[in-house]
Design a protein around this motif. Structure first.
Motif, PDB file in Angstrom:
ATOM      1  N   LYS A 291     -17.224  11.510  79.289  1.00  0.00           N
ATOM      2  CA  LYS A 291     -17.241  10.116  78.833  1.00  0.00           C
ATOM      3  C   LYS A 291     -18.709   9.761  78.609  1.00  0.00           C
ATOM      4  O   LYS A 291     -19.580  10.287  79.311  1.00  0.00           O
ATOM      5  N   ARG A 292     -18.999   8.908  77.633  1.00  0.00           N
ATOM      6  CA  ARG A 292     -20.391   8.604  77.345  1.00  0.00           C
ATOM      7  C   ARG A 292     -21.101   8.046  78.583  1.00  0.00           C
ATOM      8  O   ARG A 292     -20.683   7.016  79.128  1.00  0.00           O
ATOM      9  N   PHE A 448     -15.801  19.355  77.172  1.00  0.00           N
ATOM     10  CA  PHE A 448     -14.536  18.713  76.832  1.00  0.00           C
ATOM     11  C   PHE A 448     -13.343  19.628  77.092  1.00  0.00           C
ATOM     12  O   PHE A 448     -12.247  19.158  77.382  1.00  0.00           O
ATOM     13  N   SER A 458     -11.603   8.876  78.232  1.00  0.00           N
ATOM     14  CA  SER A 458     -12.726   8.780  77.305  1.00  0.00           C
ATOM     15  C   SER A 458     -12.273   8.622  75.866  1.00  0.00           C
ATOM     16  O   SER A 458     -11.316   9.265  75.430  1.00  0.00           O
ATOM     17  N   TYR A 460     -13.768   9.815  73.521  1.00  0.00           N
ATOM     18  CA  TYR A 460     -14.079  11.069  72.830  1.00  0.00           C
ATOM     19  C   TYR A 460     -12.806  11.835  72.477  1.00  0.00           C
ATOM     20  O   TYR A 460     -12.797  12.636  71.555  1.00  0.00           O
ATOM     21  N   ALA A 467     -10.977  16.649  71.585  1.00  0.00           N
ATOM     22  CA  ALA A 467     -12.271  15.975  71.488  1.00  0.00           C
ATOM     23  C   ALA A 467     -12.840  16.225  70.098  1.00  0.00           C
ATOM     24  O   ALA A 467     -13.599  17.170  69.882  1.00  0.00           O
ATOM     25  N   LEU A 470     -17.241  14.096  68.429  1.00  0.00           N
ATOM     26  CA  LEU A 470     -18.597  14.629  68.388  1.00  0.00           C
ATOM     27  C   LEU A 470     -18.623  16.008  67.750  1.00  0.00           C
ATOM     28  O   LEU A 470     -17.736  16.829  67.955  1.00  0.00           O
TER      29      LEU A 470
END
Length: 493
Positions: A291-292, A448, A458, A460, A467, A470
């Motif tokens: 998670k960021r 991930f 998340s 993401y 995921a 990104l």
């Protein structure tokens, strides 16, 4: 019907402005930039909640070709980002192409005319040879689906629609959410309310924030000697790159990097919170990077104040005057603050209905066939479409890395098209499939896939558990491929 514009760009944030700058460099001056808000700046115009600031060093959060030597802090506050956005628009002559307060409802490829027809709220439409969607990753606010929330009789404020006229002083407030936005908001709200209850679903990894004021003398130095600021940008970008590469992307080979990042954040928590039970609640149970993460020096201390309460039991319902959790606890409140983030995968990919060749619906195709985009920019079956907020497009930790990679991709693609005397491009299915296969393999070695991400909740991860937000490569790789991708990966007409 004659095509009205060279290109329509949806979104007047930094992504849309970067695309417009690149198109103008390539000789496309007849542009229309459509923005649903009443001014430019994207997320930095919409968001104005207390404590708003960039969550990576300011030196990396700007176009490399248009540095800002006048950031006041290492992590610039939101109003400075808004001023920078206005500066960019004025410097590159973009305002004349912008139409504000215009909601795009959809876009359809006209095969007979070889152009895009963009539908606007109210029934109007415009046409353009090229369509660029720059609607942002975080543009569709998420309102929690909690029983009774619509019955609450007090004030409800989402962080993307902050009410500057509402005075929080002395109020009993609740905040739902403990993500990056809440990390900035909670300490500010805690300063003015009489009681603050924070409802946490998932804790967040937080590291120390070296947020120092940048002296005027240093700002003047950066203005006179741009290479000095470029050196600072390089240093900051390198640190972020190391965090991303060693802690997240190459998790399989460098798990120690991820462990170091976790221990760094854990030590920060332990220094600032003495109560072991409160530490337990604030400590994530998932791997760093799932998670960021974020930076803050005052987030954890806010929870040690006597009038701030952290609730980790799920919310069962909201009634006219308060919140009831699953364990039966009820809290009376005057104002409900929603720091609940954005709906990426249900409403943001794409943010509007896009219909390509043969009636192909982009949103439906992504959901039926996995989220994918060649180099995070183009999609087979959608000629002359540049989807700037696509799966596998976000590179590095600074959004400007992504923007400039896409600008380079545009330069190579449009230059190749011009040499061929073409006006229509489309990525081949084979090229798209190769890119997707490669990204999928690389994600397999990342945090991930191999980390403990189940408890992260998340954004993401999409609804299929993949995921795909990104790009799982270094930013150097992303930049290199943006200027070297095989030209035969596209067809031209």
């Amino acid at each position: 019907m004659a095509t009205q514009y060279d290109a329509v760009i949806i979104g007047a944030g930094f992504g849309g402005m970067g695309a417009a700058i690149q198109l103008k460099r390539l000789g496309y001056d007849d542009l229309l930039i459509l923005e649903r808000e009443d001014d430019l700046g994207g997320t930095w115009y919409v968001n104005r909640y207390p404590g708003l600031a960039v969550d990576i060093p300011s030196s990396t959060y700007s176009y490399s070709f248009e540095p800002n030597p006048y950031w006041s802090r290492l992590f610039a506050p939101g109003p400075e980002l808004k001023r920078y956005a206005r500066h960019v628009a004025d410097t590159y002559g973009l305002r004349g192409s912008m139409r504000f307060g215009t909601v795009v409802t959809g876009a359809r490829w006209d095969e007979d005319e070889s152009h895009w027809r963009v539908a606007l709220e109210g029934g109007d439409s415009v046409t353009a040879t090229y369509l660029l969607t720059a609607t942002g990753f975080l543009s569709q606010p998420k309102v929690p689906d909690i029983d009774g929330i619509e019955r609450f009789g007090g004030k409800v404020i989402h962080t993307t629609a902050w009410d500057d006229d509402y005075d929080l002083t002395g109020k009993r407030a609740a905040i739902i959410g403990t993500g990056a936005t809440a990390v900035q908001l909670i300490p500010e709200v805690a300063e003015v309310v009489s009681e603050l209850t924070v409802y946490q679903r998932t804790p967040i990894w937080v590291s120390p924030k070296p947020d120092h004021r940048i002296p005027k003398a240093v700002q003047r130095l950066f203005a006179r000697l741009p290479f000095a600021q470029r050196a600072v940008r390089l240093a900051g970008g390198s640190i972020l790159e190391l965090m991303m590469i060693f802690g997240v992307v190459h998790y399989k080979r460098f798990r120690i990097g991820n462990r170091i990042a976790e221990q760094w954040c854990r030590a920060h928590l332990y220094r600032q919170v003495r109560d072991p039970e409160l530490r337990r609640k604030l400590l994530p149970r998932y791997s760093f990077g799932c998670k960021r993460p974020t930076f803050s020096n005052d987030y954890f201390p806010a929870f040690t104040r006597p009038h701030v309460h952290l609730k980790t039991s799920g919310i069962e319902r909201i009634d006219e005057t308060g919140i009831v959790t699953a364990d039966g606890d009820r809290t009376e409140i005057d104002v409900l603050l929603l720091a609940t983030g954005f709906n990426l995968w249900d409403a943001n990919f794409p943010a509007i209905e896009i219909i390509g060749r043969g009636g192909k619906n982009l949103g439906k195709w992504w959901r039926d066939n996995r989220f994918q985009a060649y180099e995070g920019v183009t999609v087979p079956g959608f000629p002359n479409l540049l989807s700037l907020n696509s799966p596998y497009s976000y590179s590095g930790l600074s959004y400007f890395t992504t923007i400039e990679c896409q600008m380079k991709h545009m330069d190579r693609l449009f230059t190749a098209m011009r040499r061929r005397g073409a006006r229509v491009f489309e990525v081949t299915q084979e090229a798209n499939d190769r890119f997707l296969d490669r990204m999928t393999r690389k994600v397999g070695g990342s945090v991930f896939s191999l980390g403990r991400c189940a408890a992260a909740n998340s954004y993401y991860f999409n609804q299929h558990g993949e995921a795909t937000l990104l790009r799982p490569t270094s930013t150097l790789n992303a930049h290199r491929e943006a200027v070297r991708f095989p030209l035969e990966d596209y067809t031209y007409a």
